[in-house]
Design an enzyme around this catalytic site. Structure first.
Site, PDB file in Angstrom:
ATOM      1  N   HIS A 254       0.852  -1.190   0.000  1.00  0.00           N
ATOM      2  CA  HIS A 254       0.000   0.000   0.000  1.00  0.00           C
ATOM      3  C   HIS A 254       0.887   1.239   0.000  1.00  0.00           C
ATOM      4  CE1 HIS A 254      -3.497   2.470   0.619  1.00  0.00           C
ATOM      5  NE2 HIS A 254      -2.903   3.065   1.654  1.00  0.00           N
ATOM      6  N   ASP A 256       0.722   5.323   0.070  1.00  0.00           N
ATOM      7  CA  ASP A 256       0.085   6.626   0.183  1.00  0.00           C
ATOM      8  C   ASP A 256       0.892   7.623  -0.637  1.00  0.00           C
ATOM      9  OD1 ASP A 256      -2.044   5.919   1.866  1.00  0.00           O
ATOM     10  OD2 ASP A 256      -0.740   5.983   3.618  1.00  0.00           O
ATOM     11  N   ASP A 367      -8.008   1.834   1.901  1.00  0.00           N
ATOM     12  CA  ASP A 367      -7.778   2.821   2.959  1.00  0.00           C
ATOM     13  C   ASP A 367      -8.631   4.071   2.798  1.00  0.00           C
ATOM     14  OD1 ASP A 367      -6.450   3.531   5.310  1.00  0.00           O
ATOM     15  OD2 ASP A 367      -4.903   4.644   4.254  1.00  0.00           O
ATOM     16  N   HIS A 574      -6.601  10.091  -1.043  1.00  0.00           N
ATOM     17  CA  HIS A 574      -7.339  10.054   0.220  1.00  0.00           C
ATOM     18  C   HIS A 574      -6.588  10.616   1.422  1.00  0.00           C
ATOM     19  CE1 HIS A 574      -5.309   6.003   0.371  1.00  0.00           C
ATOM     20  NE2 HIS A 574      -5.120   6.372   1.617  1.00  0.00           N
TER      21      HIS A 574
END
Length: 1021
Positions: A254, A256, A367, A574
């Protein structure tokens, strides 16, 4: 001693600790690193520079600091006589204490990246060809990360450098150690009275009796590994069979894109993570990796073309799965309707262009902080079938009853959805799960234990690999994966993909339950408001793109705004648009939004010039027409105002160009007079009484002959609350925020700002604590909408600001505008699900209705509301201090509005909401374009949300939807004759021709159905 010795597991654990250092059979120290601090993350760092004069970092010493970008350099010369195929670097760079995988560095040998060194990737295998007796340059380009959680941006902590080494690995001992560790872990989590537990402990005991651990641990230890491994394997096989469940292991990282690091850092994280994954694929032919976010691929394609070429090769082999569905993993509540569509279009088209048809049709949002009701329909239009998230298991109170289910949109569209079930403790949450499993036995066994699927569903996903800041799987995780492939008493682990997982789940589709409507996340409610400036920038950018594309379509132009949409979609990640990142992220975002504004304004102005007529005109790109008061230039003959003159149009159609000669005086002017320190504003529709402190004492609807406010209550009450969530400061609003509330009142100055006849306005300035709130309360002629144009200079922290409107309507539910539709939510807090919805998302409005009256609160850039009983509140400012210590400090500009209207006339609400968000553009004279309406819908409940040029330049694209939940037939009327028309997908490929008649199209839409249409019109604008 009678019975079993009770401490065998402890004995095995101590033996594992004993043998671990001997996995490195031989080792030699590297020359000390020298370090060059860098001012920022950069792709073109001087990794080839001469390090003479750089500071030296001795082994076993402290170095660096938080948030340090750096280049380190040393050299390696591989020892002669060692096994060249078993050589590796060991790089223990230290730890600052964040919760991710930092510090991290891309490791280069002679300028070529070979892998990443980070908290979980200490050992990097070396190419046997480097054992040539020569010195090779070792360079690290990295970042230390931040210190602690929440991050301390002012931390003085340093990292502790271990001893960097060249090591010779005993691969057999390493594999034995990893397998035995996994077996001990599994046994420790099985029922101690079970046959599997006893068998596994017995197998370990026998294996370590076969392993020679007599001092000194040297060659005899290594020579005994093969026999010990055979004993262990035989013992495992004898201990029993795995359970009936199969876990589809999905290798993942993952990432970000921005969060506790700026976007520039993720470009480097790409290379670090992907180089690790590619190396693991070389070493393990069974390993597969699934990765999302086309934006990341586009970055690595630009930044590291050699790595990108390797990724393409692995995708072609079927070992690297591209998936995700959207350009980034965005927030879904804040982006507007067309922005969600563009996320899908940009993401799917990039993958199709770069990788052919290899993308798995899944919307992968592990997420993201909540999921609007129309997402399944958007997915279906984009060709996506599956949905995955993790975040719904971060709910604070209610667990989604089915971890695998069908998710149904407002129109009835369905997708197959799965909520990951791999458990991991997170703060105070009752049933949290994760998308980055460490494949511990607790997580492997818990993935099955915590699932809520029908009994026959035995195949489930487990997503493993270090993440948030990237990193991905490690050698140790792959060892665990192989150990759990046949572990007695545990689910059978297999290397897999998202596609294979859903193929297995689809076999049970008929037995799965259906979840209808929004998937509300019970947490992170503050993201709807944090960093108010970016919420406004996002809405303004979306509306500017809407205007530019509509004007271009009307003008017959085909500007390429792909990169601009990509840039906006990037900002909707996000942790960016939600306001939950460090200050550096928002510094970048401000520059990016300025760039979007500049590009889009150029496109809009070019189209506007092409639309000029022989007289000055007004161009409206609002999707809904109606009466408007717009600002024209000085000399237009209207009411003087700041920046021009106000003009009244009794009907300004959607997507139209109208000469200002059609403007006139409003039939009934609006007036204002001071009274009792406040004022009364009045027009033909309403009378509004404002108190001396800026609250509304009365809003009398002349048509309905009633005061629409709650008796004995005032409205536009600015309420302030102490806002200190338990954790996740910028993310959360806890229900305890209402423990302490006060009214924002203080020294107030009230003056008349405008006196009509087109618009009247009252200016109210209030000083409260260290802040100043200036509201211009406006009422236009012939309109019921009361605007609160608000400027705030805010200098409070941990303080939540809301505006409250107690109204004369009590209803069981309130209605909220969402992308491509509307949803109803309870105004009571009687059920646990309704009680959790004490702060909810909306796009342009929320309203309460009875049989006669509807009252809405509109906005031009706010997203958080709460409606309880008869009171509508809109959330205006949050002002957290972490991860940005200065969030929401300084100037704010926003408008919200109160709109009473007849309950049966929803079209008034649509018109006023779009009008508040879509300003007309004034066009100078100088052309010959005829004035008219390009297209409009004859049905008020069918809205043309989007008008844009077709991507291939053939005609225009309309995206329409049924907005009121009443399926209907509709006629779309165009300015010119329609030459061809077809229903198309989001990819603008034809799926169905539409019958046409002259300048009209006739369509039938279901409740809340979205349709995309390509139209070629004769004599386009």
């Amino acid at each position: 001693m009678a019975g079993r010795w009770p401490f065998t597991p402890e004995k095995i654990a101590s033996r594992l600790t004993l043998i671990a250092p001997h996995i490195y059979r031989r080792k030699v120290p590297l020359p000390p690193f020298r370090i060059l601090p860098l001012p920022a993350a950069t792709l073109d760092a001087p990794i080839c520079a001469d390090p003479t004069g750089w500071e030296e970092i001795a082994p076993f010493s402290y170095w660096g600091s938080a948030d340090l970008n750096f280049v380190m350099k040393s050299e390696i010369r591989l020892p002669e006589g060692w096994q060249a195929e078993n050589l590796a670097l060991h790089l223990p760079l230290g730890v600052l204490g964040d919760i991710f995988n930092h510090p991290e560095a891309l490791v280069h040998i002679d300028g070529k990246p070979i892998g990443s060194a980070d908290r979980y990737h200490h050992t990097i295998p070396l190419d046997a060809a480097l054992a040539d007796g020569k010195a090779h340059v070792l360079s690290l380009l990295g970042w230390t990360g931040l210190a602690g959680w929440p991050p301390d941006l002012n931390s003085k902590a340093k990292l502790f450098m271990g001893e960097p080494l060249v090591v010779e690995i005993d691969r057999d001992l390493r594999a034995f150690h990893a397998r035995a560790s996994a077996v001990l872990d599994a046994a420790s989590h099985l029922d101690p009275e079970s046959d599997a537990h006893r068998g596994l402990i017995h197998a370990l005991d026998l294996a370590f009796k076969a392993l020679d651990t007599r001092a000194p641990l040297r060659d005899t230890l290594h020579a005994s590994v093969a026999a010990a491994r055979q004993v262990l394997d035989e013992g495992i096989a004898a201990a029993g069979a795995p359970s009936d469940h199969v876990l589809h292991g999905i290798g993942h990282a993952h990432m970000d894109i921005a969060y506790l690091w700026p976007i520039d850092q993720i470009r480097l994280k790409n290379a670090r993570t992907y180089s690790n994954v590619l190396r693991l694929m070389e070493d393990d032919p069974d390993f597969r990796f699934s990765h999302s976010q086309p934006q990341l691929y586009a970055m690595v394609e630009q930044d590291y073309p050699e790595i990108f070429a390797q990724i393409r090769a692995r995708v072609a082999e079927g070992r690297w799965e591209v998936m995700g569905g959207m350009w980034v993993e965005p927030d879904l509540n804040i982006p507007g309707p067309e922005a969600l569509v563009r996320q899908l279009i940009l993401g799917r088209s990039y993958f199709e262009d770069r990788f052919g048809g290899m993308e798995t049709p899944v919307l992968w949002l592990p997420d993201t902080f909540g999921f609007p009701a129309q997402i399944p329909q958007l997915m279906r239009h984009a060709g996506l079938k599956y949905f995955v998230t993790n975040k719904l298991n971060w709910n604070q109170k209610n667990k989604v009853p089915w971890s695998t289910h069908h998710w149904e949109a407002l129109d009835g569209s369905r997708v197959l959805a799965h909520i990951l079930t791999t458990p991991r403790e997170v703060q105070y949450l009752p049933f949290p799960t994760n998308y980055k499993s460490d494949l511990s036995a607790a997580e492997v066994l818990g993935t099955v234990r915590d699932t809520t699927v029908p009994e026959g569903v035995t195949e489930l996903p487990i997503c493993y690999g270090y993440g948030d800041g990237g990193g991905g799987p490690t050698d140790d995780l792959l060892f665990k994966a192989r150990a759990f492939a046949n572990m007695p008493g545990a689910p059978r682990f297999r290397m897999s993909t998202v596609r294979e997982t859903f193929a297995a789940l689809e076999q049970h589709a008929d037995s799965l339950a259906v979840w209808k409507g929004e998937h509300y996340m019970e947490g992170h409610r503050g993201v709807l408001t944090s960093q108010a400036w970016i919420k406004r920038a996002n809405r303004c950018a979306e509306r500017a793109l809407h205007e530019a594309e509509a004007l271009a379509a009307m003008a017959g132009q085909t500007p390429d705004l792909t990169e601009t949409w990509r840039l906006l979609c990037l900002q909707q990640f996000h942790d960016i648009v939600t306001g939950t990142s460090i200050p550096a992220v928002f510094e970048d975002a401000r520059r990016d939004f300025a760039r979007i504004r500049a590009i889009v304004e150029t496109v809009a102005q070019e189209a506007a010039e092409a639309l000029q007529g022989d007289v000055p005109c007004v161009a409206s790109t609002s999707p809904v027409g109606g009466p408007r008061i717009v600002t024209g230039p000085v000399g237009s003959g209207g009411q003087a105002t700041v920046g021009g003159e106000l003009l009244y149009f009794d009907d300004l159609p959607s997507y139209s160009v109208v000469p200002i000669t059609q403007a006139g005086l409003p039939p009934v002017p609006v007036t204002i007079e001071m009274q009792d320190g406040g004022a009364a504003l009045e027009n033909s529709e309403v009378r509004v009484v404002v108190t001396a402190d800026g609250q509304l004492a009365e809003v009398f609807d002349k048509v309905l002959n009633r005061n629409i406010l709650k008796p004995d209550h005032t409205a536009n009450v600015l309420q302030v609350f102490e806002d200190r969530p338990i954790c996740w400061d910028a993310w959360d609003i806890d229900p305890s925020f209402e423990d302490r509330m006060e009214i924002l009142t203080g020294a107030t100055e009230v003056t008349i700002a405008e006196e009509g006849p087109h618009r009247a306005a009252l200016r109210v300035e209030t000083r409260w604590r260290d802040s100043v709130v200036v509201q211009t309360i406006r009422l236009c002629a012939m309109s019921r909408r009361v605007d609160f144009v608000t400027k705030v200079d805010w200098h409070e922290q941990h303080t939540l600001l809301k505006a409250a409107f107690p109204v004369a309507v009590t209803a069981e539910t309130a209605e909220f505008d969402i992308q491509w539709g509307a949803v109803r939510r309870s105004t009571k807090r009687e059920s646990s699900f309704d009680a959790a919805r004490f702060e909810v998302p909306a796009q342009k409005w929320a309203r309460l209705c009875d049989d006669e009256l509807s009252i809405a609160v509109l906005n031009d850039c706010k997203y958080g509301y709460d409606v309880r009983d008869d009171t509508i509140r809109i959330t205006l400012i949050k002002s957290s201090t972490s991860p940005d210590p200065n969030a929401d400090q300084g100037r704010h500009l926003f408008t919200y509005a109160l709109l009473p209207h007849a309950a049966i006339d929803r079209s008034v609400l649509d018109h006023e909401a779009y009008a508040l968000n879509t300003a007309p553009r004034f066009l100078l004279a100088g052309g010959s374009t005829p004035t008219s309406t390009f297209v409009h819908s004859r049905s008020s409940n069918v809205i043309i949300e989007t008008l844009k040029p077709a991507e291939d330049g053939v005609g225009v694209i309309l995206r329409i939807f049924e907005a009121h939940g009443r399926g209907t037939s509709v006629t779309l009327e165009f300015y010119g004759n329609v030459l061809s028309a077809s229903i198309v997908g989001f990819d603008e490929k034809t799926s169905k021709e539409i019958p046409r008649s002259g300048n009209c199209l006739n369509l039938v839409l279901k409740d809340y159905e979205i349709i995309t249409v390509r139209v070629v019109v004769l004599n386009e604008y």
